[in-house]
Write an enzyme that holds these catalytic residues in place. Structure first.
Site, short mmCIF file in Angstrom:
data_model
loop_
_atom_site.label_atom_id
_atom_site.label_comp_id
_atom_site.label_asym_id
_atom_site.label_seq_id
_atom_site.Cartn_x
_atom_site.Cartn_y
_atom_site.Cartn_z
N CYS A 1 0.80 -1.22 0.00
CA CYS A 1 0.00 0.00 0.00
C CYS A 1 0.84 1.28 0.00
O CYS A 1 0.31 2.36 -0.24
CB CYS A 1 -0.96 0.00 1.18
N HIS B 1 -3.31 7.07 2.54
CA HIS B 1 -3.71 5.79 1.97
C HIS B 1 -5.14 5.48 2.38
O HIS B 1 -5.49 5.55 3.56
CB HIS B 1 -2.76 4.69 2.44
N ASN C 1 -10.31 0.19 -0.54
CA ASN C 1 -8.85 0.20 -0.41
C ASN C 1 -8.24 -0.41 -1.67
O ASN C 1 -8.33 -1.62 -1.89
CB ASN C 1 -8.46 -0.62 0.83
#
Length: 334
Positions: free
Chosen positions: A113, A255, A285
């Protein structure tokens, strides 16, 4: 400031057309819309159709970023992904060829990520060293291909998509110049965010992998705690390097893991929550692709405007984390 800086000159994004709602997932798992929204802030996400790969998403986002930037073609392509088309070779050379960028340097970066920020730092390094005058940085993930069909916890969190920026050589003081980047890692947390099967560790055992080991797994509580801690600390480091106070930050682009994480990071920094860019409600996500997707969406909606001071921060498997600062430039949006 003097020297050769990496300047954001173009941006592009892409999500696959297939929309998966919380209601859709409730027919597969013991869950409902309220449970998912309350714990994550997510309402919908996009999944690839069968046969669609990460390279397909990367090409779409990359093409849009190139059109946004205009100008000569890049001399290098950096692709951040956790879901390459194949274990070998890397996916970036194929993406470069499909974009008509034959014979340029092209390679993958794997930082889960935090991948986009690692890719951004890599592209900036290529420019600073004179290796390239322009670099295309893409973050693309087909994360749905890693999700277990029996794991409610992970399957409601993730989505697929890609985002990209074009970096060009420029002046450190002009809008769009990367002002500072901070990166870090801690391998002692390797098992907190992982796919255990498919690599040399499992293959060298000579044993077939357990089915559950072929899918993504995450230990949610320690990941939450580590994410907030590391993103806040890295953000402070970048602010100190740039000489910004928290009050100077106009937009926090974190993020897009979980709305509670985004709010917790803002709270740790004593930054008003309303300054945080949030698009996870629509795309969930998207791992390494989440920051460029959030940047592109916020710019398109007018929430992110030229001249605003932007703090980016991320946390991912590895463990990895990072932050970066930029004054947002005026870009052609495609």
């Amino acid at each position: 400031m003097t020297g050769r800086a990496a300047v954001i000159a173009g941006i592009g994004s892409w999500v696959p057309p297939r929309v998966v709602t919380n209601e859709d997932l409730s027919r597969q798992f013991d869950t409902d819309d309220e449970w998912i929204r309350t714990r994550t802030g997510i309402a919908t996400r996009h999944f690839v159709e069968p046969g669609t790969a990460t390279s397909d998403l990367a090409v779409e986002a990359g093409a849009r970023a190139l059109k946004s930037a205009g100008g000569p073609p890049p001399g290098a392509l950096v692709l951040a992904t956790t879901t390459p088309d194949r274990p070998c070779p890397g996916t970036a050379p194929e993406v470069a060829t499909r974009l008509g960028l034959d014979h340029i340097a092209a390679f993958d970066v794997s930082a889960v990520c935090t991948g986009f920020l690692y890719g951004l730092a890599t592209g900036a390094g290529l420019i600073a060293s004179g290796q390239a005058d322009r670099v295309l940085v893409i973050a693309a993930e087909a994360f749905s291909t890693l999700l277990s069909p029996t794991d409610r916890t992970t399957s409601v969190i993730f989505g697929d998509g890609a985002g990209a920026v074009v970096l060009r050589a420029g002046d450190p003081d002009e809008p769009g110049a990367l002002k500072a980047v901070d990166l870090g890692s801690d391998g002692s947390g390797v098992d907190l965010i992982t796919v255990r099967a498919g690599g040399s560790r499992q293959r060298s055992s000579g044993l077939p992998p357990a089915v559950e080991d072929t899918y993504f797994s995450m230990d949610g509580h320690p990941v939450f705690m580590q994410a907030v801690l590391r993103m806040a600390a890295s953000s402070r480091t970048v602010l100190q390097r740039v000489g910004w106070g928290v009050e100077d930050v106009d937009r926090l682009v974190g993020h897009q893991a979980n709305l509670r994480i985004l709010h917790a990071v803002a709270d740790q920094l004593k930054l008003p929550r309303e300054k945080a860019v949030v698009n996870l409600d629509k795309v969930a996500n998207t791992a390494g692709a989440s920051i460029p997707l959030a940047l592109a969406d916020a710019a398109a909606e007018g929430f992110l405007r030229p001249g605003q001071r932007v703090l980016m921060t991320a946390f991912g498997g590895g463990l990895t984390w990072g932050s970066a600062a930029v004054e947002w430039p005026a870009l052609d949006l495609v």
